[in-house]
Design a protein around this motif. Structure first.
Motif, short mmCIF file in Angstrom:
data_model
loop_
_atom_site.label_atom_id
_atom_site.label_comp_id
_atom_site.label_asym_id
_atom_site.label_seq_id
_atom_site.Cartn_x
_atom_site.Cartn_y
_atom_site.Cartn_z
N GLN A 1 0.49 2.50 32.85
CA GLN A 1 1.81 3.41 33.70
C GLN A 1 3.18 2.44 33.90
N VAL A 2 3.96 2.85 34.50
CA VAL A 2 5.27 2.18 34.39
C VAL A 2 5.22 1.21 35.62
N GLN A 3 5.63 -0.04 34.99
CA GLN A 3 5.74 -1.11 36.32
C GLN A 3 7.01 -1.99 36.13
N LEU A 4 7.58 -2.04 37.26
CA LEU A 4 8.80 -2.85 37.46
C LEU A 4 8.76 -4.22 38.37
N VAL A 5 8.59 -5.17 38.12
CA VAL A 5 8.17 -6.38 39.01
C VAL A 5 9.49 -7.25 39.10
N GLU A 6 10.18 -7.29 40.27
CA GLU A 6 11.27 -8.04 40.45
C GLU A 6 10.63 -9.19 41.08
N SER A 7 11.50 -10.44 40.88
CA SER A 7 11.30 -11.88 41.24
C SER A 7 12.33 -12.37 41.43
N GLY A 8 12.40 -13.73 42.03
CA GLY A 8 13.61 -14.61 42.19
C GLY A 8 14.34 -14.44 43.42
N GLY A 9 13.96 -13.65 44.37
CA GLY A 9 14.87 -13.55 45.51
C GLY A 9 14.41 -14.68 46.63
N GLY A 10 15.08 -14.96 47.58
CA GLY A 10 14.44 -16.10 48.70
C GLY A 10 15.89 -16.26 49.51
N LEU A 11 15.96 -17.47 50.12
CA LEU A 11 17.01 -17.79 50.94
C LEU A 11 17.90 -18.60 50.49
N VAL A 12 19.09 -18.26 50.62
CA VAL A 12 20.27 -19.29 50.01
C VAL A 12 21.50 -19.43 50.78
N GLN A 13 22.10 -20.53 50.98
CA GLN A 13 23.13 -20.77 51.68
C GLN A 13 24.41 -19.83 51.14
N PRO A 14 25.54 -19.60 51.87
CA PRO A 14 26.68 -18.96 51.42
C PRO A 14 27.24 -19.80 50.34
N GLY A 15 27.69 -19.22 49.27
CA GLY A 15 28.40 -19.84 48.25
C GLY A 15 27.21 -20.32 47.21
N GLY A 16 26.04 -20.12 47.28
CA GLY A 16 24.96 -20.29 46.55
C GLY A 16 24.71 -19.41 45.42
N SER A 17 23.77 -19.60 44.43
CA SER A 17 23.44 -18.79 43.46
C SER A 17 21.93 -18.33 43.56
N LEU A 18 21.65 -17.21 42.94
CA LEU A 18 20.43 -16.84 42.29
C LEU A 18 20.11 -16.00 41.09
N ARG A 19 19.02 -16.09 40.79
CA ARG A 19 19.01 -15.08 39.43
C ARG A 19 17.59 -14.30 39.76
N LEU A 20 17.89 -13.08 39.82
CA LEU A 20 16.81 -12.00 39.97
C LEU A 20 16.13 -11.65 38.60
N SER A 21 14.86 -11.45 38.20
CA SER A 21 14.60 -10.94 37.20
C SER A 21 13.39 -9.70 37.65
N CYS A 22 13.45 -8.71 36.54
CA CYS A 22 12.65 -7.80 36.60
C CYS A 22 11.95 -7.45 35.26
N ALA A 23 10.65 -7.66 35.38
CA ALA A 23 9.67 -7.55 34.18
C ALA A 23 9.15 -6.05 34.04
N ALA A 24 9.33 -5.48 33.08
CA ALA A 24 8.81 -4.02 33.00
C ALA A 24 7.82 -3.99 31.88
N SER A 25 7.09 -3.06 32.19
CA SER A 25 5.84 -2.59 31.16
C SER A 25 5.77 -1.09 31.34
N GLY A 26 4.84 -0.44 30.36
CA GLY A 26 4.57 0.77 30.47
C GLY A 26 5.65 1.64 29.94
N PHE A 27 6.61 1.30 29.33
CA PHE A 27 7.52 2.39 28.68
C PHE A 27 8.34 1.40 27.51
N THR A 28 9.28 2.21 26.93
CA THR A 28 9.90 1.42 25.99
C THR A 28 11.17 0.77 26.45
N PHE A 29 11.17 -0.24 26.86
CA PHE A 29 12.12 -1.07 27.56
C PHE A 29 13.65 -0.89 26.74
N SER A 30 13.44 -1.10 25.64
CA SER A 30 14.84 -1.20 24.56
C SER A 30 15.43 -0.10 24.87
#
Length: 113
Positions: free
Chosen positions: A1-30
């Protein structure tokens, strides 16, 4: 089955950076256009950014243009959202979307000092 799993969130100060990821499975991602959305407390879910299947075309909401960058790695079945110069108004749950149909469970991003 289709799964999308996000990660990388959190608490950050103004002006900061984060990188979110989304790992996909169960379908042809490309062969799937990918998008990121977000939903702040008490507000409707809003579109943030999209990327075409090969990663050539990207589009952004005006509110994040110049600060966020969407990308993908088709070999890893993963989409990313690099978020720089974060503001308190970027605080929201961020969701990954595939083909306009499939959703992940979301990851919380909080921008606060």
């Amino acid at each position: 089955q289709v799964q999308l799993v996000e990660s990388g969130g959190g608490l950050v100060q103004p002006g900061g950076s984060l990188r979110l990821s989304c790992a996909a499975s169960g379908f042809t991602f490309s062969s799937a256009a990918m998008s990121w959305y977000r939903q702040a407390p008490g507000k409707e879910r809003e579109w943030v950014a999209s990327i075409s299947t090969a990663g050539i075309t990207t589009n952004y909401a005006d509110s994040v243009k110049g600060r966020f960058a969407i990308s993908r790695d088709n070999a890893k079945n993963t989409a990313y959202l690099q978020m720089n110069s974060l503001k308190p108004e970027d605080t929201a749950v961020y969701y990954c979307n595939a083909r306009g149909h499939y959703w992940g469970q979301g990851t919380q991003v909080t921008v606060s000092s």
